[in-house]
Design a protein around this motif. Structure first.
Motif, PDB file in Angstrom:
ATOM      1  N   PRO A   1       0.809  -1.223   0.000  1.00  0.00           N
ATOM      2  CA  PRO A   1       0.000   0.000   0.000  1.00  0.00           C
ATOM      3  C   PRO A   1       0.842   1.273   0.000  1.00  0.00           C
ATOM      4  N   PHE A   2       0.224   2.332  -0.497  1.00  0.00           N
ATOM      5  CA  PHE A   2       0.839   3.655  -0.518  1.00  0.00           C
ATOM      6  C   PHE A   2       0.326   4.478   0.655  1.00  0.00           C
TER       7      PHE A   2
ATOM      8  N   ILE B   1      -1.653  10.443   5.117  1.00  0.00           N
ATOM      9  CA  ILE B   1      -2.847   9.754   4.632  1.00  0.00           C
ATOM     10  C   ILE B   1      -2.546   8.266   4.561  1.00  0.00           C
ATOM     11  N   ASP B   2      -3.236   7.489   5.393  1.00  0.00           N
ATOM     12  CA  ASP B   2      -3.119   6.035   5.504  1.00  0.00           C
ATOM     13  C   ASP B   2      -1.833   5.631   6.217  1.00  0.00           C
ATOM     14  N   SER B   3      -1.802   4.362   6.646  1.00  0.00           N
ATOM     15  CA  SER B   3      -0.689   3.938   7.508  1.00  0.00           C
ATOM     16  C   SER B   3      -0.158   2.547   7.188  1.00  0.00           C
ATOM     17  N   GLY B   4      -0.534   1.975   6.053  1.00  0.00           N
ATOM     18  CA  GLY B   4       0.073   0.728   5.631  1.00  0.00           C
ATOM     19  C   GLY B   4      -0.527  -0.514   6.264  1.00  0.00           C
TER      20      GLY B   4
ATOM     21  N   THR C   1      -8.057   6.638   4.585  1.00  0.00           N
ATOM     22  CA  THR C   1      -9.102   6.585   3.559  1.00  0.00           C
ATOM     23  C   THR C   1     -10.194   5.600   3.952  1.00  0.00           C
ATOM     24  N   SER C   2      -9.864   4.655   4.826  1.00  0.00           N
ATOM     25  CA  SER C   2     -10.864   3.767   5.424  1.00  0.00           C
ATOM     26  C   SER C   2     -10.243   3.060   6.610  1.00  0.00           C
ATOM     27  N   ALA C   3     -10.898   3.183   7.776  1.00  0.00           N
ATOM     28  CA  ALA C   3     -10.429   2.447   8.942  1.00  0.00           C
ATOM     29  C   ALA C   3     -10.745   0.965   8.835  1.00  0.00           C
ATOM     30  N   GLU C   4     -11.687   0.595   7.944  1.00  0.00           N
ATOM     31  CA  GLU C   4     -12.016  -0.815   7.730  1.00  0.00           C
ATOM     32  C   GLU C   4     -10.954  -1.541   6.914  1.00  0.00           C
ATOM     33  N   ASP C   5     -10.187  -0.803   6.130  1.00  0.00           N
ATOM     34  CA  ASP C   5      -9.234  -1.404   5.203  1.00  0.00           C
ATOM     35  C   ASP C   5      -7.969  -1.811   5.952  1.00  0.00           C
TER      36      ASP C   5
ATOM     37  N   ALA D   1      -5.294  -3.125   4.959  1.00  0.00           N
ATOM     38  CA  ALA D   1      -4.046  -2.779   4.271  1.00  0.00           C
ATOM     39  C   ALA D   1      -3.673  -1.313   4.443  1.00  0.00           C
ATOM     40  N   GLN D   2      -4.545  -0.522   5.056  1.00  0.00           N
ATOM     41  CA  GLN D   2      -4.233   0.900   5.230  1.00  0.00           C
ATOM     42  C   GLN D   2      -4.269   1.356   6.690  1.00  0.00           C
ATOM     43  N   ASN D   3      -4.589   0.460   7.634  1.00  0.00           N
ATOM     44  CA  ASN D   3      -4.736   0.939   9.009  1.00  0.00           C
ATOM     45  C   ASN D   3      -3.810   0.282  10.025  1.00  0.00           C
ATOM     46  N   GLN D   4      -3.014  -0.702   9.612  1.00  0.00           N
ATOM     47  CA  GLN D   4      -2.235  -1.451  10.587  1.00  0.00           C
ATOM     48  C   GLN D   4      -1.063  -0.669  11.173  1.00  0.00           C
ATOM     49  N   GLY D   5      -0.462   0.208  10.383  1.00  0.00           N
ATOM     50  CA  GLY D   5       0.678   0.981  10.876  1.00  0.00           C
ATOM     51  C   GLY D   5       0.307   2.069  11.860  1.00  0.00           C
TER      52      GLY D   5
END
Length: 361
Positions: free
Chosen positions: A107-108, A121-124, A161-165, A167-171
């Motif tokens: 992820p970006f 924006i986002d955290s990987g 961009t989504s707390a459900e995702d 791939a974008q919230n673990q970091g």
């Protein structure tokens, strides 16, 4: 243009005319020769007060996505690429990507600076900082940026961009307890309240003010019920996360998905959008072909950036799959509505060239 330490603009006469090669920076200064697209705000000229940048410019601020993203290895354990790859789009905008061998979605995340703070924006997709040192990377960028601007601290806001995702919230956990840091709440109702969208969701617009650089927050549910997109009017970049990206788009609610694309299309019709930047890249450079899930070697990726015209195509085919359980292939993305992300189509879609990519061996 940049401002001096006395908070007075650098002398350039009147406002920059439309179409000037570099809307920021003083072309009359010797360190900004003709044809150079850098600016003067990061030069260590003034140290008695912080340097301020003028984020009001004609057209998008210059920026370049000029290098190739690392593409992993057949044997992930042997990969020696950086765990986080950093691309400096311009002096106030950074694009970061997680190594595909650390997590297959690669992820970006995006880091934007203003005069009073920064936005991540986002955290990987990985919480462990030993495997994915996102916080250490962001801290290093912030420290260098603050030194160049003569600032002691730079408050950081982290938004998803989504707390459900996943791939974008673990970091996100890496930033727990970090000083001068605000994390946008993950629960949907609390997130709406943070952006002032309790009564207007999903038609309203929120704001994140970084100090003369105001990022707009656009509700865009569809792949996730809490999905949002971010628009940066300084660089004219639209960050869409999982809603629209060059890859396999898994639609969660097709009615919301269509409505969100309609909202973005109307927004782009009245606002300058240079590039759409999503959360992942899964497509190959040949039309309609994508990498399978869990692949850690992707040498023939499509580029990250998408042209605004893709909003029209995405909306057209989102309407086509609405109400149907089906997979639909397009050159730059694949839509999955009500079917497994491993679903395969029996026939190649009309109008999409069927080109086999070269073998990577």
């Amino acid at each position: 243009m940049a401002q001096s330490s006395t908070n007075t603009p650098a002398v350039i006469g009147t406002s920059p005319p439309p179409g000037r090669a570099y809307p920021n920076g003083n072309p009359d200064r010797g360190y900004n020769p003709p044809g150079v697209r850098n600016t003067d705000s990061a030069l260590p000229l003034h140290r008695n007060a912080p340097v301020r940048h003028n984020y009001a410019c004609v057209g998008p601020a210059p920026g370049t996505i000029a290098l190739r993203w690392t593409y992993g290895s057949n044997i992930a354990a042997r990969n020696r690429d950086p765990r986080v790859q950093v691309m400096q789009y311009n002096e106030d905008t950074f694009l970061l990507r997680q190594n595909v061998c650390v997590h297959w979605e690669a992820p970006f995340t995006y880091l934007l600076f203003g005069n009073e703070g920064a936005l991540l924006i986002d955290s990987g997709a990985t919480a462990n900082p030993d495997h994915y040192p996102l916080r250490a990377t962001v801290d290093a960028i912030v420290t260098r940026w603050a030194k160049a601007r003569g600032r002691r601290k730079v408050p950081l806001t982290i938004a998803l961009t989504s707390a459900e995702d996943i791939a974008q919230n673990q970091g996100l956990v890496q930033f727990a307890g970090r000083p001068d840091t605000v994390i946008v709440p993950k629960p949907l109702e609390l997130m709406k309240r943070f952006y002032g969208l309790q009564r207007s969701w999903p038609s309203g617009t929120g704001r994140i003010d970084l100090g003369d650089r105001v990022v707009e927050v656009l509700p865009t549910p569809g792949t996730h019920k809490d999905g949002v997109s971010f628009y940066d009017p300084y660089c004219d970049l639209l960050f869409t996360g999982d809603l629209l990206f060059p890859g396999k788009i898994n639609i969660g609610n097709d009615r919301d998905f269509v409505a969100s694309l309609e909202r973005l299309k109307a927004f782009a019709a009245t606002t300058s959008v240079k590039w759409i930047l999503g959360g992942h890249v899964e497509m190959m450079f040949v039309p309609g072909k994508s990498y399978p899930r869990f692949a850690t070697y992707k040498p023939y990726e499509r580029v990250l950036e998408m042209e605004p015209a893709l909003l029209d195509e995405a909306l057209r085919y989102a309407r086509e799959v609405q109400g149907k359980d089906m997979m639909l292939i397009r050159p730059d993305f694949v839509l999955f509505n009500g079917v497994s992300p491993d679903q395969r189509t029996q026939s190649w879609p009309e109008g999409v060239p069927n080109i086999n990519p070269p073998r990577p061996f």
